[in-house]
Design an enzyme around this catalytic site. Structure first.
Site, PDB file in Angstrom:
ATOM      1  N   ASN A   7       0.852  -1.185   0.000  1.00 36.91           N
ATOM      2  CA  ASN A   7       0.000   0.000   0.000  1.00 36.91           C
ATOM      3  C   ASN A   7       0.894   1.244   0.000  1.00 36.91           C
ATOM      4  O   ASN A   7       1.721   1.423   0.903  1.00 36.91           O
ATOM      5  CB  ASN A   7      -0.897  -0.017   1.243  1.00 36.91           C
ATOM      6  CG  ASN A   7      -1.925   1.095   1.243  1.00 36.91           C
ATOM      7  OD1 ASN A   7      -1.622   2.236   0.918  1.00 36.91           O
ATOM      8  ND2 ASN A   7      -3.139   0.767   1.641  1.00 36.91           N
ATOM      9  N   HIS A  43      -5.574   3.407  -1.533  1.00 32.54           N
ATOM     10  CA  HIS A  43      -6.849   3.617  -0.842  1.00 32.54           C
ATOM     11  C   HIS A  43      -7.198   5.103  -0.934  1.00 32.54           C
ATOM     12  O   HIS A  43      -6.942   5.869  -0.010  1.00 32.54           O
ATOM     13  CB  HIS A  43      -6.735   3.182   0.619  1.00 32.54           C
ATOM     14  CG  HIS A  43      -8.039   3.155   1.354  1.00 32.54           C
ATOM     15  ND1 HIS A  43      -8.334   2.211   2.306  1.00 32.54           N
ATOM     16  CD2 HIS A  43      -9.140   3.951   1.275  1.00 32.54           C
ATOM     17  CE1 HIS A  43      -9.542   2.440   2.797  1.00 32.54           C
ATOM     18  NE2 HIS A  43     -10.046   3.495   2.182  1.00 32.54           N
ATOM     19  N   ARG A  45      -9.238   8.368  -0.581  1.00 33.06           N
ATOM     20  CA  ARG A  45     -10.355   8.822   0.243  1.00 33.06           C
ATOM     21  C   ARG A  45     -10.923  10.118  -0.332  1.00 33.06           C
ATOM     22  O   ARG A  45     -10.246  10.806  -1.107  1.00 33.06           O
ATOM     23  CB  ARG A  45      -9.890   9.009   1.686  1.00 33.06           C
ATOM     24  CG  ARG A  45      -9.641   7.666   2.394  1.00 33.06           C
ATOM     25  CD  ARG A  45      -9.305   7.851   3.857  1.00 33.06           C
ATOM     26  NE  ARG A  45      -9.427   6.600   4.597  1.00 33.06           N
ATOM     27  CZ  ARG A  45      -8.462   5.689   4.723  1.00 33.06           C
ATOM     28  NH1 ARG A  45      -7.277   5.905   4.141  1.00 33.06           N
ATOM     29  NH2 ARG A  45      -8.668   4.588   5.406  1.00 33.06           N
ATOM     30  N   GLU A  70      -8.719   0.010  -2.910  1.00 29.92           N
ATOM     31  CA  GLU A  70      -9.631  -0.231  -1.800  1.00 29.92           C
ATOM     32  C   GLU A  70     -10.278   1.064  -1.359  1.00 29.92           C
ATOM     33  O   GLU A  70      -9.711   2.152  -1.520  1.00 29.92           O
ATOM     34  CB  GLU A  70      -8.901  -0.900  -0.629  1.00 29.92           C
ATOM     35  CG  GLU A  70      -7.737  -0.115  -0.056  1.00 29.92           C
ATOM     36  CD  GLU A  70      -7.026  -0.857   1.076  1.00 29.92           C
ATOM     37  OE1 GLU A  70      -6.997  -2.107   1.033  1.00 29.92           O
ATOM     38  OE2 GLU A  70      -6.512  -0.181   1.986  1.00 29.92           O
ATOM     39  N   HIS A 190      -3.922  -4.941   7.594  1.00 33.24           N
ATOM     40  CA  HIS A 190      -4.048  -3.895   8.610  1.00 33.24           C
ATOM     41  C   HIS A 190      -3.165  -4.223   9.805  1.00 33.24           C
ATOM     42  O   HIS A 190      -3.410  -5.174  10.543  1.00 33.24           O
ATOM     43  CB  HIS A 190      -5.485  -3.673   9.094  1.00 33.24           C
ATOM     44  CG  HIS A 190      -5.683  -2.289   9.661  1.00 33.24           C
ATOM     45  ND1 HIS A 190      -6.022  -1.210   8.877  1.00 33.24           N
ATOM     46  CD2 HIS A 190      -5.530  -1.808  10.912  1.00 33.24           C
ATOM     47  CE1 HIS A 190      -6.107  -0.124   9.627  1.00 33.24           C
ATOM     48  NE2 HIS A 190      -5.800  -0.455  10.869  1.00 33.24           N
TER      49      HIS A 190
END
Length: 237
Positions: A7, A43, A45, A70, A190
Site C-alpha cells: 500500500n 486507498h 479517500r 480499496e 491492517h
C-alpha cells in the site's frame, strides 16, 4: 507463496506534506514492483489527503503486477474503479473522516447494497474482495454478496499478538477455514508487520495475499525499502 501487495498511501502522504512531486509516487511504485512485490494497493479517500484520484488513474497505466484499489464504494469511488479497471477492488466501510480503516463490513445488514455494487464490478471483469472482521457470520454474508474474496481485518491480531499469539490468531484461522469451505479466497491486511507476519502466514490456511503499507514504509526508514520488501517476501514463503 502468499502475495505481497504494498500500500503506497504513506508515500503519497509524504509527497503531499510539502507539495511538488517528491517523493515521486509513480517511481516508488515501479521500484516496489522491481524489488519483487507482487502488487500495489491504493486507498483513495474523498478528501484526497494521501492518494489522489489522479494518482489512481496514473498508477493504473503503470502497474504491471496486481493493482488493488480499496475504499468505501461511494459513487465517485465506483466511477473511479470502473474507469481504471484494477485487478481487484476491496470494499472497506470507511467513514469520511476515518484516519484509517477501523472495522469490517456488516455483510448481513448491508447485503443488498454490497450485492448491487459487486455486480457492477464483476460485470466489468474486476475481482472483488470485502473487508471483514474474523466472524463466521460476516464471512458467510460476504459469500452471499457475490464477492470473490474476503480481506481479513487484522488489527485485533496485531494488538494481541505480543500478549498471546495463539489466542490472537484463533478467530482468523476459523474465518479463513470457513471462507475456503464456501469458496471465497482469503486476503488479509491492517497492522501486519515484520514482527507478526510470519506467524500469521504459517497459521492461516489458504492465504492468497496480504496488503501492507504503514508498517512496511516505517520499517523502510531504518532498513531500506528494497531490503524490507525482500524480508517480507522471505517471511511469506
Amino acid at each position: 507463496m502468499t502475495k505481497l501487495s504494498v500500500n503506497v498511501n504513506k508515500i503519497a502522504t509524504l509527497r503531499n506534506s510539502r507539495g511538488g512531486n517528491v517523493p515521486d509516487l509513480l517511481k516508488v511504485a515501479a521500484d516496489i514492483e522491481r524489488f519483487g512485490a507482487q502488487g500495489i494497493t491504493v486507498h483513495p479517500r474523498p478528501d484526497e489527503r494521501h492518494i489522489r484520484y489522479q494518482d489512481t488513474r496514473d498508477l493504473s497505466k503503470l502497474v504491471t503486477t496486481e493493482f488493488n484499489i480499496e475504499g468505501n464504494p461511494n459513487p465517485k469511488f465506483i466511477d473511479l474503479v470502473l474507469e481504471t479497471k484494477p485487478t481487484q477492488v476491496t470494499l472497506v466501510p470507511d467513514a469520511v473522516d476515518a484516519i484509517t480503516s477501523n472495522a469490517g463490513w456488516d455483510t448481513i445488514t448491508h447485503l443488498n447494497f454490497l450485492q448491487e455494487v459487486i455486480k457492477q464490478f464483476k460485470e466489468a471483469g474486476i475481482r472483488t474482495s470485502i473487508f471483514v472482521d474474523p466472524e463466521l457470520e460476516k464471512v458467510e454474508g460476504a459469500k452471499a454478496t457475490g464477492a470473490d474474496r474476503i480481506e481479513l481485518y487484522t488489527e485485533s491480531y496485531a494488538k494481541e499478538y505480543t500478549e498471546d499469539k495463539e489466542k490472537a490468531i484463533a478467530p482468523f484461522i476459523g474465518a479463513a477455514m470457513k471462507a475456503h469451505e464456501i469458496g471465497l479466497g482469503v486476503n488479509a491486511g491492517h497492522d501486519l508487520s515484520l514482527d507478526n507476519i510470519h506467524y500469521f502466514k504459517t497459521q492461516i490456511p489458504h492465504l492468497l495475499e496480504v496488503s501492507i503499507g504503514h508498517a512496511l514504509i516505517c520499517e523502510s526508514l531504518y532498513l531500506g525499502l528494497e531490503n524490507v520488501i525482500n524480508m517480507y517476501l522471505h517471511k511469506l514463503k
